[in-house]
Write a protein that holds these residues in place. Structure first.
Motif, short mmCIF file in Angstrom:
data_model
loop_
_atom_site.label_atom_id
_atom_site.label_comp_id
_atom_site.label_asym_id
_atom_site.label_seq_id
_atom_site.Cartn_x
_atom_site.Cartn_y
_atom_site.Cartn_z
N LYS A 42 0.82 -1.21 0.00
CA LYS A 42 0.00 0.00 0.00
C LYS A 42 0.86 1.26 0.00
CE LYS A 42 -4.00 -2.05 2.20
NZ LYS A 42 -4.86 -2.12 3.39
N LEU A 43 2.06 1.16 0.54
CA LEU A 43 2.98 2.29 0.57
C LEU A 43 3.93 2.28 -0.63
CD1 LEU A 43 3.97 2.28 4.34
CD2 LEU A 43 2.76 4.09 3.16
N LYS A 44 3.57 1.54 -1.65
CA LYS A 44 4.46 1.32 -2.79
C LYS A 44 4.97 2.62 -3.41
CE LYS A 44 4.73 -1.51 -6.92
NZ LYS A 44 4.02 -2.41 -7.81
N ASN A 45 4.09 3.59 -3.62
CA ASN A 45 4.51 4.85 -4.25
C ASN A 45 5.53 5.59 -3.39
OD1 ASN A 45 2.81 4.38 -6.38
ND2 ASN A 45 1.10 5.53 -5.49
N VAL A 46 5.30 5.62 -2.09
CA VAL A 46 6.23 6.29 -1.18
C VAL A 46 7.56 5.55 -1.14
CG1 VAL A 46 6.60 7.00 1.22
CG2 VAL A 46 4.33 7.18 0.20
N VAL A 47 7.48 4.23 -1.12
CA VAL A 47 8.69 3.40 -1.08
C VAL A 47 9.54 3.64 -2.32
CG1 VAL A 47 9.50 1.00 -1.20
CG2 VAL A 47 7.73 1.63 0.43
N GLU A 48 8.90 3.73 -3.47
CA GLU A 48 9.65 3.95 -4.71
C GLU A 48 10.31 5.33 -4.72
OE1 GLU A 48 6.85 3.21 -7.82
OE2 GLU A 48 6.97 1.03 -7.56
N GLN A 49 9.64 6.33 -4.16
CA GLN A 49 10.22 7.68 -4.09
C GLN A 49 11.41 7.71 -3.13
OE1 GLN A 49 6.97 10.21 -2.94
NE2 GLN A 49 6.02 10.19 -4.96
N ASP A 50 11.33 6.93 -2.06
CA ASP A 50 12.41 6.91 -1.07
C ASP A 50 13.59 6.07 -1.51
OD1 ASP A 50 10.90 8.55 0.51
OD2 ASP A 50 10.25 6.97 1.90
N GLY A 51 13.45 5.34 -2.58
CA GLY A 51 14.56 4.55 -3.09
C GLY A 51 14.60 3.13 -2.56
N GLY A 52 13.50 2.62 -2.12
CA GLY A 52 13.46 1.23 -1.65
C GLY A 52 12.72 1.12 -0.33
N PRO A 53 12.55 -0.11 0.13
CA PRO A 53 11.80 -0.32 1.37
C PRO A 53 12.54 0.28 2.56
CG PRO A 53 12.74 -2.38 0.59
CD PRO A 53 13.00 -1.36 -0.45
N PRO A 54 11.80 0.63 3.62
CA PRO A 54 12.44 1.21 4.80
C PRO A 54 13.43 0.22 5.42
CG PRO A 54 10.03 1.12 5.06
CD PRO A 54 10.37 0.50 3.76
N LYS A 55 14.49 0.76 6.03
CA LYS A 55 15.51 -0.12 6.59
C LYS A 55 14.95 -0.98 7.74
CE LYS A 55 17.44 3.37 9.68
NZ LYS A 55 18.59 4.16 10.01
N GLU A 56 13.93 -0.48 8.43
CA GLU A 56 13.31 -1.26 9.51
C GLU A 56 12.67 -2.53 8.93
OE1 GLU A 56 12.66 1.96 9.01
OE2 GLU A 56 13.31 3.00 10.81
N PHE A 57 12.06 -2.39 7.75
CA PHE A 57 11.44 -3.54 7.09
C PHE A 57 12.50 -4.58 6.72
CE2 PHE A 57 10.40 -5.60 3.03
CZ PHE A 57 9.28 -6.32 3.42
N VAL A 58 13.58 -4.11 6.14
CA VAL A 58 14.66 -5.02 5.72
C VAL A 58 15.24 -5.72 6.94
CG1 VAL A 58 16.92 -5.15 4.60
CG2 VAL A 58 15.17 -3.64 3.67
N LYS A 59 15.48 -4.96 8.02
CA LYS A 59 16.02 -5.56 9.24
C LYS A 59 15.08 -6.61 9.80
CE LYS A 59 18.82 -1.94 11.40
NZ LYS A 59 18.87 -1.01 12.54
N SER A 60 13.79 -6.32 9.82
CA SER A 60 12.84 -7.25 10.40
C SER A 60 12.76 -8.54 9.58
CB SER A 60 11.46 -6.62 10.54
OG SER A 60 10.88 -6.38 9.28
N ILE A 61 12.80 -8.44 8.26
CA ILE A 61 12.74 -9.63 7.42
C ILE A 61 14.01 -10.46 7.58
CG2 ILE A 61 12.58 -10.48 5.04
CD1 ILE A 61 9.96 -9.35 6.25
N CYS A 62 15.16 -9.80 7.65
CA CYS A 62 16.42 -10.52 7.88
C CYS A 62 16.41 -11.18 9.26
CB CYS A 62 17.61 -9.59 7.75
SG CYS A 62 17.89 -9.02 6.08
#
Length: 97
Positions: A42-62
């Motif tokens: 749902k935040l896809k447009n914002v994520v693309e403007q920011d240059g990728g998924p938030p670092k918190e998301f990446v950390k949580s998935i890892c």
């Protein structure tokens, strides 16, 4: 704004997922993971403007991935040493993850 609210909800859900990892509730972890992915979509447009998924998301998935690997190793060791198994519901949820 609306996007800030959704971003806050995403961070809150990530925090909830970490708590579920601490207690080892695999069934709820599946739901948390799916909800986080939906929120990110749902935040896809914002994520693309920011240059990728938030670092918190990446950390949580890892973190989730390493948690699952550790849990699998603990489960295998317990199974070999003492013959202990997870309950059927926990095992099914763990395999789904």
């Amino acid at each position: 704004s609306h996007t800030d609210k959704r971003y806050g909800q995403l961070l809150e859900k990530i925090k909830t997922m970490k708590n579920h990892m601490k207690i080892g509730d695999f069934a709820v972890l599946i739901q948390d993971y799916e909800q986080i992915l939906k929120m990110l979509e749902k935040l896809k447009n914002v994520v693309e403007q920011d240059g990728g998924p938030p670092k918190e998301f990446v950390k949580s998935i890892c973190g989730l991935e390493s948690y699952i690997e550790e849990a699998h190793q603990r489960h295998l060791e317990a199974k070999q040493n003492k013959g202990e198994k997870l309950t059927e519901n926990k095992q099914r949820a763990f395999n789904t993850l």
